[in-house]
Motif scaffolding. Structure first.
Motif, PDB file in Angstrom:
ATOM      1  N   GLU A 249       4.140  37.774   7.170  1.00  0.00           N
ATOM      2  CA  GLU A 249       2.810  37.343   6.716  1.00  0.00           C
ATOM      3  C   GLU A 249       2.320  36.124   7.494  1.00  0.00           C
ATOM      4  OE1 GLU A 249       0.705  38.715   4.484  1.00  0.00           O
ATOM      5  OE2 GLU A 249       2.098  40.379   4.191  1.00  0.00           O
ATOM      6  N   LEU A 250       3.236  35.240   7.873  1.00  0.00           N
ATOM      7  CA  LEU A 250       2.861  34.047   8.629  1.00  0.00           C
ATOM      8  C   LEU A 250       2.841  34.299  10.142  1.00  0.00           C
ATOM      9  CD1 LEU A 250       4.869  31.378   6.594  1.00  0.00           C
ATOM     10  CD2 LEU A 250       2.407  31.838   6.517  1.00  0.00           C
ATOM     11  N   HIS A 251       3.014  35.545  10.525  1.00  0.00           N
ATOM     12  CA  HIS A 251       2.955  35.979  11.929  1.00  0.00           C
ATOM     13  C   HIS A 251       4.037  35.345  12.804  1.00  0.00           C
ATOM     14  CE1 HIS A 251      -0.738  38.072  11.011  1.00  0.00           C
ATOM     15  NE2 HIS A 251      -1.229  36.958  10.477  1.00  0.00           N
ATOM     16  N   PHE A 252       5.208  35.091  12.209  1.00  0.00           N
ATOM     17  CA  PHE A 252       6.345  34.617  13.006  1.00  0.00           C
ATOM     18  C   PHE A 252       7.044  35.788  13.687  1.00  0.00           C
ATOM     19  CE2 PHE A 252       6.704  30.909   9.872  1.00  0.00           C
ATOM     20  CZ  PHE A 252       5.963  30.084  10.690  1.00  0.00           C
ATOM     21  N   THR A 253       6.882  36.981  13.144  1.00  0.00           N
ATOM     22  CA  THR A 253       7.505  38.169  13.713  1.00  0.00           C
ATOM     23  C   THR A 253       6.515  39.324  13.691  1.00  0.00           C
ATOM     24  OG1 THR A 253       9.401  39.676  13.589  1.00  0.00           O
ATOM     25  CG2 THR A 253       8.554  38.863  11.498  1.00  0.00           C
ATOM     26  N   VAL A 254       6.661  40.225  14.646  1.00  0.00           N
ATOM     27  CA  VAL A 254       5.802  41.406  14.679  1.00  0.00           C
ATOM     28  C   VAL A 254       6.498  42.607  14.041  1.00  0.00           C
ATOM     29  CG1 VAL A 254       4.524  40.662  16.718  1.00  0.00           C
ATOM     30  CG2 VAL A 254       6.595  42.045  16.993  1.00  0.00           C
ATOM     31  N   ASN A 255       7.766  42.477  13.717  1.00  0.00           N
ATOM     32  CA  ASN A 255       8.516  43.566  13.087  1.00  0.00           C
ATOM     33  C   ASN A 255       8.194  43.609  11.593  1.00  0.00           C
ATOM     34  OD1 ASN A 255       9.965  44.320  15.468  1.00  0.00           O
ATOM     35  ND2 ASN A 255      11.185  42.463  15.203  1.00  0.00           N
ATOM     36  N   VAL A 256       7.687  44.741  11.147  1.00  0.00           N
ATOM     37  CA  VAL A 256       7.298  44.873   9.743  1.00  0.00           C
ATOM     38  C   VAL A 256       8.525  44.719   8.841  1.00  0.00           C
ATOM     39  CG1 VAL A 256       5.282  46.303  10.186  1.00  0.00           C
ATOM     40  CG2 VAL A 256       7.488  47.391   9.830  1.00  0.00           C
ATOM     41  N   PRO A 257       8.337  44.215   7.611  1.00  0.00           N
ATOM     42  CA  PRO A 257       9.474  44.053   6.699  1.00  0.00           C
ATOM     43  C   PRO A 257      10.219  45.360   6.424  1.00  0.00           C
ATOM     44  CG  PRO A 257       7.586  42.830   5.890  1.00  0.00           C
ATOM     45  CD  PRO A 257       7.110  43.633   7.060  1.00  0.00           C
ATOM     46  N   GLY A 258       9.519  46.479   6.505  1.00  0.00           N
ATOM     47  CA  GLY A 258      10.150  47.768   6.255  1.00  0.00           C
ATOM     48  C   GLY A 258      10.599  48.460   7.532  1.00  0.00           C
ATOM     49  N   PHE A 259      11.002  47.684   8.535  1.00  0.00           N
ATOM     50  CA  PHE A 259      11.372  48.286   9.822  1.00  0.00           C
ATOM     51  C   PHE A 259      12.528  49.272   9.691  1.00  0.00           C
ATOM     52  CE2 PHE A 259      14.410  44.890   9.536  1.00  0.00           C
ATOM     53  CZ  PHE A 259      15.527  45.321  10.244  1.00  0.00           C
ATOM     54  N   LEU A 260      13.354  49.136   8.657  1.00  0.00           N
ATOM     55  CA  LEU A 260      14.468  50.067   8.461  1.00  0.00           C
ATOM     56  C   LEU A 260      13.974  51.475   8.128  1.00  0.00           C
ATOM     57  CD1 LEU A 260      16.799  47.750   6.358  1.00  0.00           C
ATOM     58  CD2 LEU A 260      17.166  48.480   8.718  1.00  0.00           C
ATOM     59  N   LEU A 261      12.753  51.570   7.628  1.00  0.00           N
ATOM     60  CA  LEU A 261      12.174  52.866   7.258  1.00  0.00           C
ATOM     61  C   LEU A 261      11.237  53.419   8.323  1.00  0.00           C
ATOM     62  CD1 LEU A 261      11.361  52.007   3.536  1.00  0.00           C
ATOM     63  CD2 LEU A 261      13.293  53.330   4.402  1.00  0.00           C
TER      64      LEU A 261
ATOM     65  N   ILE B 143      11.872  37.370  18.173  1.00  0.00           N
ATOM     66  CA  ILE B 143      13.318  37.393  18.422  1.00  0.00           C
ATOM     67  C   ILE B 143      14.005  36.254  17.672  1.00  0.00           C
ATOM     68  CG2 ILE B 143      15.098  37.099  20.200  1.00  0.00           C
ATOM     69  CD1 ILE B 143      13.090  38.436  22.162  1.00  0.00           C
ATOM     70  N   THR B 144      13.466  35.056  17.817  1.00  0.00           N
ATOM     71  CA  THR B 144      14.062  33.880  17.190  1.00  0.00           C
ATOM     72  C   THR B 144      14.014  33.987  15.666  1.00  0.00           C
ATOM     73  OG1 THR B 144      13.319  32.557  19.059  1.00  0.00           O
ATOM     74  CG2 THR B 144      13.992  31.370  17.090  1.00  0.00           C
ATOM     75  N   THR B 145      12.881  34.391  15.134  1.00  0.00           N
ATOM     76  CA  THR B 145      12.734  34.492  13.679  1.00  0.00           C
ATOM     77  C   THR B 145      13.693  35.514  13.094  1.00  0.00           C
ATOM     78  OG1 THR B 145      10.410  33.848  13.814  1.00  0.00           O
ATOM     79  CG2 THR B 145      11.109  34.996  11.817  1.00  0.00           C
ATOM     80  N   ASP B 146      13.719  36.706  13.666  1.00  0.00           N
ATOM     81  CA  ASP B 146      14.594  37.749  13.125  1.00  0.00           C
ATOM     82  C   ASP B 146      16.074  37.386  13.297  1.00  0.00           C
ATOM     83  OD1 ASP B 146      12.601  39.429  12.139  1.00  0.00           O
ATOM     84  OD2 ASP B 146      12.270  40.311  14.113  1.00  0.00           O
ATOM     85  N   LEU B 147      16.418  36.773  14.423  1.00  0.00           N
ATOM     86  CA  LEU B 147      17.802  36.346  14.628  1.00  0.00           C
ATOM     87  C   LEU B 147      18.203  35.301  13.588  1.00  0.00           C
ATOM     88  CD1 LEU B 147      20.461  36.306  16.218  1.00  0.00           C
ATOM     89  CD2 LEU B 147      19.421  34.619  17.738  1.00  0.00           C
ATOM     90  N   CYS B 148      17.339  34.339  13.352  1.00  0.00           N
ATOM     91  CA  CYS B 148      17.654  33.291  12.370  1.00  0.00           C
ATOM     92  C   CYS B 148      17.760  33.857  10.956  1.00  0.00           C
ATOM     93  CB  CYS B 148      16.607  32.184  12.423  1.00  0.00           C
ATOM     94  SG  CYS B 148      16.732  31.170  13.911  1.00  0.00           S
ATOM     95  N   ILE B 149      16.869  34.767  10.605  1.00  0.00           N
ATOM     96  CA  ILE B 149      16.932  35.353   9.267  1.00  0.00           C
ATOM     97  C   ILE B 149      18.227  36.145   9.104  1.00  0.00           C
ATOM     98  CG2 ILE B 149      15.913  37.103   7.751  1.00  0.00           C
ATOM     99  CD1 ILE B 149      13.172  36.014   8.588  1.00  0.00           C
ATOM    100  N   PHE B 150      18.604  36.925  10.100  1.00  0.00           N
ATOM    101  CA  PHE B 150      19.844  37.694   9.995  1.00  0.00           C
ATOM    102  C   PHE B 150      21.070  36.787  10.035  1.00  0.00           C
ATOM    103  CE2 PHE B 150      17.415  41.484  10.221  1.00  0.00           C
ATOM    104  CZ  PHE B 150      18.232  42.452   9.674  1.00  0.00           C
TER     105      PHE B 150
END
Length: 192
Positions: free
Chosen positions: A51-63, A142-149
């Motif tokens: 929502e804050l546009h830190f990542t372009v990968n949708v929250p439901g990327f697993l689906l 990349i940075t946002t998703d890496l940090c969250i994981f």
């Protein structure tokens, strides 16, 4: 045998009885709860970062292979994606709990989160259409998703390590009291 040795043996027996009498954590139930809360918290962080546009990968990327991207970008799609992330977290928590729960410290969990990020965002994910290849994604994503994981893995790993390797359960009770009693006893014997 002097009084000090008999007291130490009694303390050791009491510790063993306390450890044997402590309820054991059911690993299935623990892993389910841990995975649910890991998915709830860190899935929520994924939604917030999207929502804050830190990542372009949708929250439901697993689906992504199963549902339309336009649906996953909608409000309902975000909640469905959150649910999918919770289920994914439960499965990953079960895997961690049954394979690595005896690992101590934060590092195994951190490495576990990084491993899942590499699998989902570098190795398998782009190949099956979950996410864009890393070379086509922004540095912020990349940075946002890496940090969250990384934090997600730390949450799972360190929680399991704390639950199954709690050192406080192995410490003798009243250790200070025993040491101070010995000092008083030694001082009393010295004055006699």
């Amino acid at each position: 045998m002097n009084q000090h040795e008999s007291r130490n043996k009694q303390n050791q027996k009491n510790q063993q009885n306390q450890q044997n009498n402590q309820p054991k954590t059911n690993p299935w139930w623990f892993a389910l709860q841990l995975g649910f809360y890991a998915g709830l918290i860190w899935g929520g962080m994924r939604i917030l970062s999207y929502e804050l546009h830190f990542t372009v990968n949708v929250p439901g990327f697993l689906l992504e292979p199963f549902l339309l991207n336009s649906f996953l970008k909608s409000q309902q799609g975000r909640f469905v994606g959150w649910g999918a992330f919770i289920l994914f977290s439960i499965l990953c928590s079960l895997l961690y709990t049954f394979t690595m729960r005896k690992r101590k410290g934060p590092w195994p969990g951190i490495l576990y989160g990084i491993l899942w990020w590499v699998l989902l965002f570098v190795a398998v994910g782009p190949a099956i259409g979950l996410v864009l290849p890393v070379t086509q994604t922004s540095y912020n994503s990349i940075t946002t998703d890496l940090c969250i994981f990384l934090l997600w893995g730390l949450f799972i790993g360190y929680t399991a390590a704390t639950e199954y390797n709690d050192e406080r359960l192995r410490e003798p009770e009243n250790e200070e009291k025993t040491d101070s009693d010995d000092t008083v006893q030694t001082a009393a014997n010295a004055t006699s």
